[in-house]
Design an enzyme around this catalytic site. Structure first.
Site: not given
Ligand code: ADP
Length: 349
Positions: A120, A169, A75-76, A228
């Protein structure tokens, strides 16, 4: 048994919420920078591409966008990619960080046309802050009251049109009026093994690791559908390989290391097994509410609901009923317990 279960859950290697390592490996970021680098979630990527192209052609900011899904799914990363593709600045904050409406005024009045405001955990905004956000999202205006009593004055402030990207979430916890002010919604689901394997191979390349395809597939199978976690497991394997002077990571090396890290063939770790064991051994297979389960495990109910349970549900180890969580046959089998068929089936009705 109970004592063992009570050992604190976090921090754990499979904690999808722990962001501490995401971006700081020798200053090498594993975060995808552009949409073309974002692996998986095909439908979302295709749809987002169209929305971005259309907004750019109209020279308008993108509509407010809400991203939902379990932690660690991107998401981030998507919020940053959106800013990058729109050529705009991103201001990132989170629901719990904005304590007062005043905190938000500062952020909003600093936004330029087309900027992205990323919030977030938007479901954790306080009611007051949330209500303050409504006119900002809808009309790009805010009203704020200064002074009290007879001297109170309302000051209206026009904002530059911006895009709010919210991440949560739990969409269920979002107030309907807030949800209604978003124009675009995407729900991110757990990743397919092939997509995770692709992410692992790409990250390995970025980190200068030599890994074969079978090894990357094995890590992917044990990464709970979460990029992640896949990246974190890869980094742990990298540590082991470095200390043991192994140049190429093959299936055997990856599997042995993951076993040593306590991650079983199904990708469950100590904590997942503890949750399942508590449901089966202490609550006779369920049903049990999140609060009771959390109390038994000496953990926050939120951690169980946000970080542990989604994957156990998705992979079919537990089911949610109106009376609480139930362990399925898959969970009984996984832990080597005899399935109490009649009782469980009666409960599933
Ligand atoms: P969320 O905000 O949903 O908790 P993040 O965007 O922070 O998740 O993702 C966590 C990590 O996972 C990122 O730093 C990246 O390394 C990896 N990641 C997430 N989604 C992808 C994707 N679609 N392709 C490649 N790497 C990804």
């Amino acid at each position: 048994m109970k004592e063992e279960l009570k050992r604190k859950i976090s921090p754990q290697i499979l904690d999808p919420k722990d962001e501490s390592e995401d971006d700081i490996v020798l200053n090498i970021s594993l975060r995808p920078r552009r949409l073309s680098e974002f692996v998986g979630q095909k439908e979302i990527v295709e749809n987002l591409k169209i929305c971005l192209d259309a907004a750019r052609q109209r020279k308008e900011p993108l509509e407010h966008l809400l991203l939902s899904g379990p932690p660690g799914l991107g998401k981030t990363s998507l919020a940053h990619i959106i800013a990058h593709q729109m050529g705009s600045k991103i201001t990132a904050t989170s629901g719990p960080a904005i304590e007062k409406a005043g905190d938000l005024i500062g952020i909003l009045t600093n936004l330029e046309k087309g900027d992205i405001l990323f919030i977030d955990e938007i479901h954790r905004l306080s009611k007051v802050v949330e209500e303050f956000l409504y006119p900002a999202m809808e009309d790009f205006k805010i009203d704020f009251v200064i002074d009290k009593g007879p001297y109170a004055k309302t000051i209206k402030f026009n904002l530059k049109p911006f895009t709010l990207v919210g991440a949560t979430t739990r969409t269920g916890l979002l107030a309907a009026p807030l949800r209604g002010r978003f124009g675009i919604f995407y729900h991110l689901d757990f990743y397919l093994i092939e997509d995770l394997s692709k992410i692992i191979r790409h990250s390995a390349k970025t980190l200068g690791m030599n890994i074969d395809e079978e090894a990357s597939l094995e890590i992917a199978r044990r990464a709970r559908g979460t990029p992640r976690i896949a990246n974190r497991l890869l980094r742990r394997i990298r540590d082991y390989a470095q200390v043991r002077k192994i140049n190429k990571i093959n299936l055997e090396m990856a599997a042995t290391t993951l076993d040593e890290l306590g991650i079983d063939k199904a990708g469950l770790d100590d904590i997942d097994r503890k949750v399942l064991r508590a449901i089966i051994e202490i609550y006779n297979g369920g049903p049990v509410g999140a609060e009771s389960l959390a109390a038994t495990l000496n953990e926050e109910a939120d951690t169980i609901v946000d970080a542990i349970e989604p994957y156990l549900l998705k992979a079919g180890y537990i089911k949610r009923t109106s009376r609480g969580r139930l362990a399925t046959k898959i969970a009984f089998d996984h832990l080597g317990h005899k399935y109490i068929q009649e009782k469980q089936e009666e409960l599933f009705k």
